[in-house]
Design an enzyme around this catalytic site. Structure first.
Site, PDB file in Angstrom:
ATOM      1  CG  ASP A 185      45.408 -36.742 -30.951  1.00 49.89           C
ATOM      2  OD1 ASP A 185      44.965 -36.176 -29.937  1.00 49.89           O
ATOM      3  OD2 ASP A 185      45.799 -37.927 -30.961  1.00 49.89           O
TER       4      ASP A 185
ATOM      5  CD  GLU B 236      42.811 -33.199 -31.417  1.00 45.34           C
ATOM      6  OE1 GLU B 236      42.928 -33.602 -30.243  1.00 45.34           O
ATOM      7  OE2 GLU B 236      42.248 -33.874 -32.317  1.00 45.34           O
TER       8      GLU B 236
END
Length: 228
Positions: free
Chosen positions: A49, A121
């Site tokens: 992320d 991610e």
């Protein structure tokens, strides 16, 4: 650790081959499949992320050197939000290679937006750890493709944009009403109506309430901004 045939095909789809295959294996292992001898992808998701955010921040600054923070922020949010991540994951058929526990498989985990968004991610983090930031950056820009160059300042959150439109005209905030819910529990479909005090309304259907609300807000805002 050797990769399965599906994961080797996945490497080809994303255009990156791992020097440490165990990183790829971990990135596609959901918590429902973790054990004492098998790590899941949650820590990788946390790292990915942040890597994704840095790549997008750099890219947006380079694309528009004169943009203000107020213009860049909504573009950034549009590129890194979970819906966008899940869309990218679907395009590379990430769901096919996810390692899920029985309960997640039965509940349609391979198609879940949140699960797919988290997994892409984790894959980004795996590439970062395997090949460094440049490799991760290249992967992200390749997978996000034209989304990066096409994103505009009006890509801001549709619900926020509609609320701003209403407030500028003295209306109270829009209301969002669930009209219908259909489909099985593991794959629900929601129909939401966005409504303004002046009676204007638009409906949209999506696999989640949030996505349906956003789509309905987008439709209603576009309708209200049409010249009379």
């Amino acid at each position: 650790m050797k990769l399965s045939g599906d994961l080797k095909e996945f490497e080809t789809r994303i255009g990156y081959h791992f020097a440490a295959p165990d990183l790829l294996n971990r990135s596609v292992t959901h918590a429902s499949m973790s054990s004492a001898n098998r790590d899941d992808n949650q820590r990788l998701e946390f790292l990915g992320d942040r890597v994704l955010g840095l790549v997008m921040a750099e890219a947006l600054l380079a694309l528009d050197p004169s943009a203000t923070e107020g213009q860049l922020a909504p573009r950034f949010n549009a590129l890194v939000r979970k819906e966008t991540c899940a869309d990218v994951a679907r395009e590379i058929d990430l769901g096919k290679v996810l390692k899920l526990g029985r309960s997640e498989m039965i509940s349609g985990g391979r198609r879940k937006q949140a699960l797919l968004g988290d997994a892409i991610e984790a894959v980004i983090a795996a590439v970062y750890l395997d090949g460094g930031f440049d490799a991760a950056k290249s992967l992200v820009l390749r997978l996000w493709g034209k989304r990066v160059t096409r994103v505009k300042e009006d890509a801001r959150d549709a619900k926020t944009a509609l609320q701003e439109w209403a407030q500028a005209r003295g209306y109270p905030p829009p209301k969002y009403v669930q009209i219908n819910r259909s489909g099985p529990d593991h794959a629900p479909v929601f129909t939401i109506a966005a409504q303004l005090e002046n009676g204007a309304e638009a409906q949209a259907t999506a696999p989640s309430k949030r996505a349906a609300e956003q789509a309905a807000a987008t439709k209603l805002l576009a309708r209200m901004e049409q010249p009379e």
